[in-house]
Design a protein around this motif. Structure first.
Motif, short mmCIF file in Angstrom:
data_model
loop_
_atom_site.label_atom_id
_atom_site.label_comp_id
_atom_site.label_asym_id
_atom_site.label_seq_id
_atom_site.Cartn_x
_atom_site.Cartn_y
_atom_site.Cartn_z
N PRO A 28 -96.99 -35.86 26.46
CA PRO A 28 -96.16 -36.91 25.87
C PRO A 28 -95.72 -37.94 26.90
CG PRO A 28 -94.84 -34.95 26.22
CD PRO A 28 -96.24 -34.60 26.63
N ASP A 29 -95.29 -39.07 26.39
CA ASP A 29 -94.75 -40.14 27.21
C ASP A 29 -93.25 -39.90 27.31
OD1 ASP A 29 -93.72 -42.43 28.30
OD2 ASP A 29 -94.70 -43.80 26.91
N TYR A 30 -92.79 -39.48 28.48
CA TYR A 30 -91.39 -39.08 28.63
C TYR A 30 -90.41 -40.25 28.70
CZ TYR A 30 -92.49 -34.21 28.75
OH TYR A 30 -92.89 -32.96 28.39
N SER A 31 -90.89 -41.47 28.52
CA SER A 31 -89.96 -42.59 28.40
C SER A 31 -89.39 -42.65 26.98
CB SER A 31 -90.64 -43.91 28.75
OG SER A 31 -91.68 -44.20 27.84
N ALA A 32 -90.03 -41.95 26.04
CA ALA A 32 -89.54 -41.90 24.65
C ALA A 32 -88.38 -40.91 24.56
CB ALA A 32 -90.67 -41.46 23.72
N ALA B 150 -88.34 -37.49 35.72
CA ALA B 150 -87.11 -37.20 36.46
C ALA B 150 -85.89 -37.59 35.63
CB ALA B 150 -87.12 -37.94 37.79
N ASN B 151 -85.94 -38.74 34.97
CA ASN B 151 -84.82 -39.17 34.13
C ASN B 151 -84.67 -38.27 32.90
OD1 ASN B 151 -84.17 -41.25 35.90
ND2 ASN B 151 -85.61 -42.64 34.93
N PHE B 152 -85.78 -37.77 32.40
CA PHE B 152 -85.76 -36.79 31.31
C PHE B 152 -85.01 -35.53 31.76
CE2 PHE B 152 -88.09 -32.95 29.83
CZ PHE B 152 -87.77 -32.98 28.48
N MET B 153 -85.32 -35.06 32.99
CA MET B 153 -84.62 -33.88 33.51
C MET B 153 -83.14 -34.15 33.66
SD MET B 153 -87.13 -32.01 36.29
CE MET B 153 -87.23 -33.37 37.42
N ASP B 154 -82.79 -35.35 34.10
CA ASP B 154 -81.38 -35.69 34.27
C ASP B 154 -80.65 -35.69 32.93
OD1 ASP B 154 -79.34 -36.36 36.19
OD2 ASP B 154 -79.32 -38.39 35.35
N LYS B 155 -81.32 -36.17 31.88
CA LYS B 155 -80.71 -36.14 30.54
C LYS B 155 -80.47 -34.70 30.09
CE LYS B 155 -82.75 -40.51 29.04
NZ LYS B 155 -83.80 -41.14 28.21
N LEU B 156 -81.42 -33.82 30.37
CA LEU B 156 -81.23 -32.41 30.00
C LEU B 156 -80.09 -31.80 30.81
CD1 LEU B 156 -84.91 -31.13 29.65
CD2 LEU B 156 -83.36 -32.03 27.89
N GLY B 157 -80.02 -32.16 32.08
CA GLY B 157 -78.91 -31.69 32.91
C GLY B 157 -77.57 -32.15 32.38
N ALA B 158 -77.51 -33.36 31.84
CA ALA B 158 -76.26 -33.88 31.27
C ALA B 158 -75.82 -33.05 30.08
CB ALA B 158 -76.44 -35.34 30.87
N ILE B 159 -76.77 -32.58 29.27
CA ILE B 159 -76.43 -31.71 28.13
C ILE B 159 -75.72 -30.47 28.63
CG2 ILE B 159 -77.39 -30.28 26.27
CD1 ILE B 159 -77.64 -33.27 25.69
N ILE C 73 -87.20 -39.21 22.18
CA ILE C 73 -87.34 -38.08 21.26
C ILE C 73 -87.44 -36.75 22.00
CG2 ILE C 73 -89.86 -38.35 21.08
CD1 ILE C 73 -87.64 -37.26 18.17
N TYR C 74 -88.09 -36.76 23.16
CA TYR C 74 -88.28 -35.49 23.88
C TYR C 74 -86.97 -34.98 24.47
CZ TYR C 74 -93.00 -36.97 23.15
OH TYR C 74 -94.16 -37.39 22.54
N ALA C 75 -86.19 -35.86 25.06
CA ALA C 75 -84.88 -35.46 25.58
C ALA C 75 -83.96 -35.05 24.44
CB ALA C 75 -84.27 -36.58 26.40
N LYS C 76 -84.07 -35.72 23.30
CA LYS C 76 -83.23 -35.38 22.15
C LYS C 76 -83.56 -33.98 21.63
CE LYS C 76 -81.95 -37.10 17.55
NZ LYS C 76 -82.07 -35.86 16.84
N GLU C 77 -84.85 -33.71 21.44
CA GLU C 77 -85.25 -32.40 20.92
C GLU C 77 -84.93 -31.28 21.89
OE1 GLU C 77 -89.35 -32.85 19.89
OE2 GLU C 77 -88.89 -33.77 17.95
N GLU C 78 -85.29 -31.47 23.16
CA GLU C 78 -84.99 -30.45 24.17
C GLU C 78 -83.49 -30.29 24.34
OE1 GLU C 78 -87.08 -28.46 25.99
OE2 GLU C 78 -88.84 -29.23 24.95
N GLY C 79 -82.78 -31.42 24.29
CA GLY C 79 -81.33 -31.40 24.44
C GLY C 79 -80.65 -30.60 23.34
#
Length: 167
Positions: free
Chosen positions: A6-10, A64-73, A12-18
Motif C-alpha cells: 500500500p501507499d502509506y501516504s493514504a 515513518a510518519n505512519f509509525m508516528d501516527k500509530l505511536g500517537a494512538i 486509511i492505513y493509519a486509521k485502520e491500524e490505529g
C-alpha cells in the motif's frame, strides 16, 4: 509499475491500524491491572525487504510518519506504554527518499511518538553498525527472540553489558 502497495501516504492505513491498536490499549487498561505490559513494538523490521515487509524501501518518510501516527494512538490511550521499533541493518548502503542510513535512524529517533529505535540482530557481526542508534535520548533496544538462536545469548550479554534494552 514500481510503486509499492500500500501507499502509506493514504490515511486509511493509519486509521485502520490505529483502531486496532486502540482496542488493544483499551483491553490492556481493563485487564492488565498489574501493568505488566510496559512496551509496544510499533512495527517489526519495517525495512526488511526480504520478508515482504519493506514498506519504506521506496517511501521512507510516508512509513515513518505512519509509525508516528500509530505511536500517537498508544501515547494518547489510557494505558501507558513505551513505544519502539527495531530495524534490520539491511539497506545500510542505500539512500532512500533522499536519506542515507544514519539520516533515516535520526529521522526515526526524532519522531515524537516513537520512544526508542533498535535493531533486530541475527548475528554478532553487525555490532560496528550500532553507532547510528546510540543517540541522545535513544536507548537502543534489541530483539532477542529471533530465528538465530545460536546468537541470542551473545546478543543478550552484549546488549545488557552496554546498557541497551533487550526484549
Amino acid at each position: 509499475a514500481g510503486r509499492q502497495i500500500p501507499d502509506y501516504s493514504a490515511d486509511i492505513y493509519a486509521k485502520e491500524e490505529g483502531e486496532a491498536l486502540q482496542r488493544i490499549c483499551d483491553w490492556l487498561a481493563e485487564n492488565d491491572k498489574d501493568h505488566r505490559t510496559v512496551a509496544l513494538q510499533i512495527t517489526d523490521e519495517p525495512n526488511n525487504h526480504e520478508g515482504g515487509n519493506g514498506q519504506w524501501m521506496s517511501q521512507f518518510t510516508n512509513y515513518a510518519n505512519f509509525m508516528d501516527k500509530l505511536g500517537a494512538i498508544v501515547k494518547n490511550s489510557n494505558y501507558s506504554m513505551v513505544t519502539y521499533t527495531v530495524l534490520m541493518s539491511s539497506g545500510y548502503n542505500d539512500t532512500l527518499d533522499g536519506y542515507n542510513f544514519d539520516q533515516r535512524i535520526r529521522y526515526l529517533v526524532d519522531l515524537k511518538n516513537l520512544d526508542f529505535v533498535g535493531y533486530s540482530v541475527y548475528s554478532t557481526d553487525t555490532t560496528p553498525k550500532f553507532k547510528p542508534i546510540e543517540q541522545k535520548g535513544n536507548m537502543p533496544v534489541f530483539i532477542g527472540l529471533n530465528p538465530a538462536s545460536w546468537c541470542t545469548a551473545v546478543q543478550a550479554l552484549y546488549s545488557i553489558s552496554n546498557g541497551y534494552g533487550y526484549c
